[in-house]
Design a protein around this motif. Structure first.
Motif, PDB file in Angstrom:
ATOM      1  N   CYS A 127     114.248  44.522 -70.028  1.00  0.00           N
ATOM      2  CA  CYS A 127     115.270  45.320 -68.793  1.00  0.00           C
ATOM      3  C   CYS A 127     116.299  46.301 -69.899  1.00  0.00           C
ATOM      4  CB  CYS A 127     115.806  44.420 -68.396  1.00  0.00           C
ATOM      5  SG  CYS A 127     115.674  43.269 -67.936  1.00  0.00           S
ATOM      6  N   SER A 169     118.999  50.872 -63.898  1.00  0.00           N
ATOM      7  CA  SER A 169     118.900  50.943 -62.456  1.00  0.00           C
ATOM      8  C   SER A 169     118.256  51.823 -61.832  1.00  0.00           C
ATOM      9  CB  SER A 169     119.999  50.091 -62.160  1.00  0.00           C
ATOM     10  OG  SER A 169     120.859  50.577 -61.688  1.00  0.00           O
ATOM     11  N   ARG A 172     115.542  52.664 -64.209  1.00  0.00           N
ATOM     12  CA  ARG A 172     114.052  51.611 -63.433  1.00  0.00           C
ATOM     13  C   ARG A 172     113.268  52.430 -62.098  1.00  0.00           C
ATOM     14  NH1 ARG A 172     112.041  48.688 -67.198  1.00  0.00           N
ATOM     15  NH2 ARG A 172     111.395  47.473 -65.574  1.00  0.00           N
TER      16      ARG A 172
END
Length: 177
Positions: A127, A169, A172
């Protein structure tokens, strides 16, 4: 030979600490110099390591790491293997926005020893963002240094209202589009 943890030490005031991990020490130094030449409003401390774990005898002197950058040379399978081995010595909470993978040597596609999909999969697994660049070119090295300084500023908590996790995030989301 301890695991690297993000919150086991107090942060330094108005500063960020960057750890560059990779097998090509010359590229690490060039990138570190480029980062230190970038214009910024906070202090940057850069530590270089060829692999993890870091020696435990100097652990009490080592500052808290705000961002860990794993450098992977696309021309070297050893480089990828070195990073994969080093990842075992990073605490899972570091992967909440305080790690990125920097893939170098992408300008020479015909000399690649590593599939770019393998590196992307590594980023997905942990991640963490994957940045592709050609550090041998001065302009690209300066742009990469600028990007890492911005990331470090966020990871060190110096941007009000933006956490490292929310920043990753956002990155992403742009990767998925």
């Amino acid at each position: 030979m301890a695991v690297l943890r993000p919150f086991d030490k107090l942060p330094r005031l108005n500063s960020g600490v960057l750890l560059l991990v990779g097998s090509d020490e010359a590229l690490q130094r060039q990138l570190a110099e480029a980062i230190l030449h970038e214009k910024r409003d906070f202090n940057i401390s850069i530590h270089l390591a060829t692999s993890l774990p870091l020696p435990s005898e100097r652990d009490h002197l080592r500052p808290r790491m705000d961002l860990v950058v794993f450098m992977i040379d696309i021309k070297s399978k050893y480089s990828l293997k070195n990073v994969e081995t080093s990842l075992a010595y990073v605490d899972a909470s570091f992967f909440l926005g305080k790690v990125c993978f920097l893939v170098t040597g992408v300008g020479r596609v015909n000399a690649c020893s590593i599939e770019t999909n393998a590196v992307r999969k590594l980023g997905e697994t942990y991640c963490s963002p994957v940045l592709f660049c050609e550090l041998e070119l001065e302009g690209v090295r300066a742009a990469t240094a600028q990007r890492l300084v911005r990331m470090l500023r966020i990871c060190a908590g110096l941007v009000p209202g933006v956490s490292a996790l929310s920043f990753v995030s956002l990155m992403r989301k742009s990767d998925d589009d």
